[in-house]
Scaffold this motif. Structure first.
Motif, mmCIF file in Angstrom:
data_model
loop_
_atom_site.group_PDB
_atom_site.id
_atom_site.type_symbol
_atom_site.label_atom_id
_atom_site.label_comp_id
_atom_site.label_asym_id
_atom_site.label_seq_id
_atom_site.Cartn_x
_atom_site.Cartn_y
_atom_site.Cartn_z
ATOM 1 N N MET A 178 0.209 -0.792 0.157
ATOM 2 C CA MET A 178 0.507 0.572 0.361
ATOM 3 C C MET A 178 0.834 0.890 -0.192
ATOM 4 S SD MET A 178 -3.277 1.421 0.657
ATOM 5 C CE MET A 178 -4.182 0.193 0.975
ATOM 6 N N CYS A 179 0.749 2.072 -0.888
ATOM 7 C CA CYS A 179 1.335 3.430 -0.967
ATOM 8 C C CYS A 179 1.337 4.438 -0.451
ATOM 9 C CB CYS A 179 1.482 3.591 -2.380
ATOM 10 S SG CYS A 179 1.977 2.927 -3.944
ATOM 11 N N PHE A 238 -4.863 2.388 10.536
ATOM 12 C CA PHE A 238 -4.423 0.947 9.446
ATOM 13 C C PHE A 238 -3.647 0.099 9.533
ATOM 14 C CE2 PHE A 238 -7.430 4.662 7.976
ATOM 15 C CZ PHE A 238 -8.709 3.970 7.928
ATOM 16 N N LEU A 239 -2.466 0.192 9.954
ATOM 17 C CA LEU A 239 -0.836 -0.576 9.596
ATOM 18 C C LEU A 239 -1.622 -1.848 10.027
ATOM 19 C CD1 LEU A 239 1.562 1.489 11.388
ATOM 20 C CD2 LEU A 239 0.910 0.996 8.391
ATOM 21 N N ALA A 240 -2.471 -1.864 11.061
ATOM 22 C CA ALA A 240 -2.885 -3.052 11.815
ATOM 23 C C ALA A 240 -3.151 -4.401 10.757
ATOM 24 C CB ALA A 240 -3.046 -3.429 12.791
ATOM 25 N N GLU A 241 -4.357 -3.931 10.205
ATOM 26 C CA GLU A 241 -5.761 -4.594 8.644
ATOM 27 C C GLU A 241 -4.054 -4.549 7.941
ATOM 28 O OE1 GLU A 241 -9.157 -4.792 5.815
ATOM 29 O OE2 GLU A 241 -8.998 -3.143 7.097
ATOM 30 N N GLY A 244 -1.159 -9.325 5.477
ATOM 31 C CA GLY A 244 0.022 -10.054 4.644
ATOM 32 C C GLY A 244 1.063 -8.508 3.525
ATOM 33 N N ALA A 245 0.717 -7.774 3.228
ATOM 34 C CA ALA A 245 1.226 -6.759 2.001
ATOM 35 C C ALA A 245 1.619 -5.532 3.241
ATOM 36 C CB ALA A 245 -0.170 -5.851 1.950
ATOM 37 N N GLU A 271 -10.088 4.353 3.347
ATOM 38 C CA GLU A 271 -11.369 4.125 2.790
ATOM 39 C C GLU A 271 -11.141 3.336 1.462
ATOM 40 O OE1 GLU A 271 -12.947 2.376 5.458
ATOM 41 O OE2 GLU A 271 -12.504 3.091 7.269
ATOM 42 N N VAL A 272 -11.551 3.783 0.993
ATOM 43 C CA VAL A 272 -11.006 3.727 -0.190
ATOM 44 C C VAL A 272 -9.743 2.387 -1.303
ATOM 45 C CG1 VAL A 272 -11.066 4.285 -2.236
ATOM 46 C CG2 VAL A 272 -12.493 5.638 -0.791
ATOM 47 N N LYS A 273 -9.101 3.416 0.003
ATOM 48 C CA LYS A 273 -7.413 2.632 -0.904
ATOM 49 C C LYS A 273 -7.291 0.829 0.028
ATOM 50 C CE LYS A 273 -3.637 5.056 0.275
ATOM 51 N NZ LYS A 273 -3.041 5.004 -0.746
ATOM 52 N N MET A 274 -7.807 0.552 1.203
ATOM 53 C CA MET A 274 -7.523 -0.304 1.702
ATOM 54 C C MET A 274 -8.610 -1.072 1.424
ATOM 55 S SD MET A 274 -5.514 -0.804 4.016
ATOM 56 C CE MET A 274 -6.807 -1.621 4.505
ATOM 57 N N SER A 275 -10.106 -0.867 0.475
ATOM 58 C CA SER A 275 -11.114 -1.987 0.053
ATOM 59 C C SER A 275 -10.277 -1.944 -1.089
ATOM 60 C CB SER A 275 -12.542 -0.912 -0.575
ATOM 61 O OG SER A 275 -13.780 -1.415 -1.210
ATOM 62 N N ASP A 276 -10.156 -1.231 -1.910
ATOM 63 C CA ASP A 276 -9.223 -2.081 -3.414
ATOM 64 C C ASP A 276 -8.173 -3.029 -2.808
ATOM 65 O OD1 ASP A 276 -10.295 -0.363 -4.686
ATOM 66 O OD2 ASP A 276 -8.854 1.513 -5.627
#
Length: 270
Positions: A5-6, A16-19, A24-25, A246-251
């Protein structure tokens, strides 16, 4: 496939780091190119933010280095010295943050086409990277060179082949390819082949380098993903969408699920 994730490193991204880790990213930290270069203080501010991120994230980490004016074999010796100093600063950041990969733009400019300097560019950059890559290798850091306004991947491929060092590879930015090249993405992947180690993934409609969420623009991702699995399954896909987290995590979730399904169906999963 591996995923990243950029991120720019703002404090609101920390939750959001924990998720990201659970998925595994890895993360790719940037904004040295547009924000950090404006002053010495801006550079240090960006590094401080990224150190805070690193303190909370122990996974794989990449750095997107500065790119404005970064021509490593610039014909002007004074400008070349400035570029090399900025690269020294980037090396220092990568070491401090324990990065395993640094993304740098190829440094190819349209002036090379206008003044027919392609061969000069190739020779100069080959000589530069044959010297330069050793300190990165000694630090355990891979360099991947990214297309910007490049119309074809051919010179980048030739450069990496000539340097012929296992610590120097290629990054394909599909948004840049979609904007600036008449060659389709499948052909870019085919020509890059096993030299393609990193992907910048985002969308646009060819009206600008928009970095939209996936599916908002006109890029044919299905055929691109198929080409990656066929020609470059070793590549890491780094989601470079410029939107809210939220959008980035969904992608990111959809992307990981998609490839897990595809890899199972063709027997690539371990």
């Amino acid at each position: 496939m591996n995923f990243m994730m950029c991120m720019r490193g703002e404090p609101e991204q920390l939750p959001f780091l924990a998720e990201i880790a659970e998925l595994g990213a890895g993360i790719e930290l940037g904004s040295y190119g547009m924000i950090g270069i404006r002053s010495e203080q801006d550079w240090q501010t960006r590094l401080t933010l990224h150190r805070a991120i690193r303190n909370q994230f122990q996974g794989t980490l990449a750095i997107h280095g500065p790119f404005i004016g970064m021509e490593y074999a610039h014909i002007d010796h004074l400008l070349r010295e400035a570029v090399h100093r900025r690269l020294d600063m980037t090396f220092d950041v990568a070491v401090k943050l324990k990065a395993s990969c640094v993304v740098l733009h190829s440094g190819y400019r349209v002036e090379n086409d206008l003044f027919k300097l392609q061969e000069d560019w190739l020779v100069g950059n080959t000589e530069f990277w044959q010297r330069e890559i050793h300190r990165w290798a000694d630090a355990g850091i891979v360099i991947v060179l990214e297309n910007d306004t490049d119309k074809s991947p051919d010179l980048m491929v030739q450069l990496v082949n000539k340097v012929d060092n296992p610590w120097l590879g290629l990054c394909m930015d599909i948004g840049h390819q979609h904007m600036f090249s008449e060659l389709d993405a499948l052909e870019w992947v085919r020509r890059m082949g096993n030299r393609l180690w990193h992907i910048h993934l985002h969308d646009n409609d060819q009206t600008g380098d928009n970095h939209w969420s996936l599916g908002r623009g006109t890029i044919d991702f299905e055929s691109f993903y198929t080409a990656l699995l066929q020609h470059a399954p070793q590549a890491t896909i780094s989601l470079e969408v410029e939107d809210g987290m939220e959008v980035k995590m969904s992608d990111l979730r959809k992307l990981i699920a998609y490839f897990a399904s595809k890899e199972r169906s063709i027997g690539l999963s371990s």
